[in-house]
Design a protein around this motif. Sequence first.
Motif, PDB file in Angstrom:
ATOM      1  N   GLY A 168      -5.704 -16.388  -4.681  1.00 45.74           N
ATOM      2  CA  GLY A 168      -4.477 -16.624  -5.423  1.00 45.74           C
ATOM      3  C   GLY A 168      -3.313 -16.478  -4.449  1.00 45.74           C
ATOM      4  N   MET A 169      -2.122 -16.500  -4.959  1.00 45.95           N
ATOM      5  CA  MET A 169      -0.953 -16.303  -4.098  1.00 45.95           C
ATOM      6  C   MET A 169       0.191 -15.741  -4.930  1.00 45.95           C
ATOM      7  SD  MET A 169       1.246 -19.077  -1.874  1.00 45.95           S
ATOM      8  CE  MET A 169       2.141 -19.685  -3.304  1.00 45.95           C
ATOM      9  N   GLY A 201      -5.178 -10.627 -10.502  1.00 47.14           N
ATOM     10  CA  GLY A 201      -3.955 -11.258 -10.969  1.00 47.14           C
ATOM     11  C   GLY A 201      -4.198 -11.963 -12.296  1.00 47.14           C
ATOM     12  N   THR A 225      -3.749 -15.369 -12.916  1.00 50.48           N
ATOM     13  CA  THR A 225      -4.149 -16.781 -12.823  1.00 50.48           C
ATOM     14  C   THR A 225      -5.622 -17.037 -13.146  1.00 50.48           C
ATOM     15  OG1 THR A 225      -2.430 -17.054 -11.145  1.00 50.48           O
ATOM     16  CG2 THR A 225      -4.070 -18.820 -11.319  1.00 50.48           C
ATOM     17  N   ARG A 274      -3.528  -0.344  -1.755  1.00 51.24           N
ATOM     18  CA  ARG A 274      -4.506  -1.422  -1.964  1.00 51.24           C
ATOM     19  C   ARG A 274      -5.601  -1.360  -0.913  1.00 51.24           C
ATOM     20  NH1 ARG A 274      -2.549  -6.362  -5.043  1.00 51.24           N
ATOM     21  NH2 ARG A 274      -0.604  -5.688  -6.001  1.00 51.24           N
ATOM     22  N   ASP A 298      -9.361  -8.526  -3.017  1.00 48.88           N
ATOM     23  CA  ASP A 298      -8.544  -7.331  -2.832  1.00 48.88           C
ATOM     24  C   ASP A 298      -8.540  -6.513  -4.112  1.00 48.88           C
ATOM     25  OD1 ASP A 298      -6.887  -9.247  -4.228  1.00 48.88           O
ATOM     26  OD2 ASP A 298      -5.179  -7.947  -3.817  1.00 48.88           O
ATOM     27  N   SER A 340     -10.348 -13.447  -6.915  1.00 49.21           N
ATOM     28  CA  SER A 340      -9.080 -12.719  -6.856  1.00 49.21           C
ATOM     29  C   SER A 340      -8.743 -12.138  -8.217  1.00 49.21           C
ATOM     30  CB  SER A 340      -7.956 -13.659  -6.395  1.00 49.21           C
ATOM     31  OG  SER A 340      -8.077 -13.915  -5.018  1.00 49.21           O
TER      32      SER A 340
END
Length: 233
Positions: free
Chosen positions: A138-139, A48, A50, A177, A74, A46
């Motif tokens: 991730g979230m 992001g 994190t 996206r 993504d 993922s």
Amino acid sequence: MAVDMTQSTTQDPRQQTAESLAEYLAAALTADLAASPEARALLVVSGGSTPKPLFAALRDKPLDWSRVDITLADERWVSEDADDSNARFVREHLLKGAAAAATFHPLTSAEAEPEAGCGEVSARIAALSWPASAVILGMGGDGHTASLFPDGDRLQEALTSRDCCVPMRAPSVPQARITLSLERLRQTRRTVLHLTGTDKQAVLSRALGDIEAVSELPIRAFLSAPLALYWAP
Ligand SMILES: O=C1O[C@H](COP(=O)(O)O)[C@@H](O)[C@H](O)[C@H]1O
């Protein structure tokens, strides 16, 4: 839900959690590559913020990275040199050191819009060696994972489609996206949820309270199957 909760107790819990997860992933890739001399292993990561310490901890693990394919859960439909490109993030933080020998498969194409490029990307990504060794999710604070946004225009399609990838636009995020579909994200030997912060812990607790209401908090789509949770405060 079967949760393998790995939580740090050191002074730098995020770093320690990233290192524990890197050990887990390196062992998984090594085991899957050992299946045969020709075997390839697929890692789905993922973007992001994190994963940054995870990528740093993982990239020099001693394994045959030349037989590892890496792709994304993504991506923003932006050029690879854009600041918020997940591909750029992977190239800058994961595809270094030993992991530079891995083959990276981005989720974008030359088309201007994801709706036009999605078919080409889907075909390319579907041709990889599925099931993946691991999918690392991730979230977001809204319960989205990959680009399965609660307000996504194609959320239902992404949750039900047999296609590998689905374009996605959501009022809550600025760029268009592309996301792997739920079915594709489930084609994995291991699913990992990597989270940091008490805010995300609270969202996950809420999600676990009613795992059926997937459209409200799409992370719920992954909470009814085995999941390795790596969380640090
Ligand atoms: O938009 C996204 O956000 C989530 C979480 O990102 P983080 O910065 O809070 O780590 C990420 O998992 C997803 O891949 C990305 O597209």
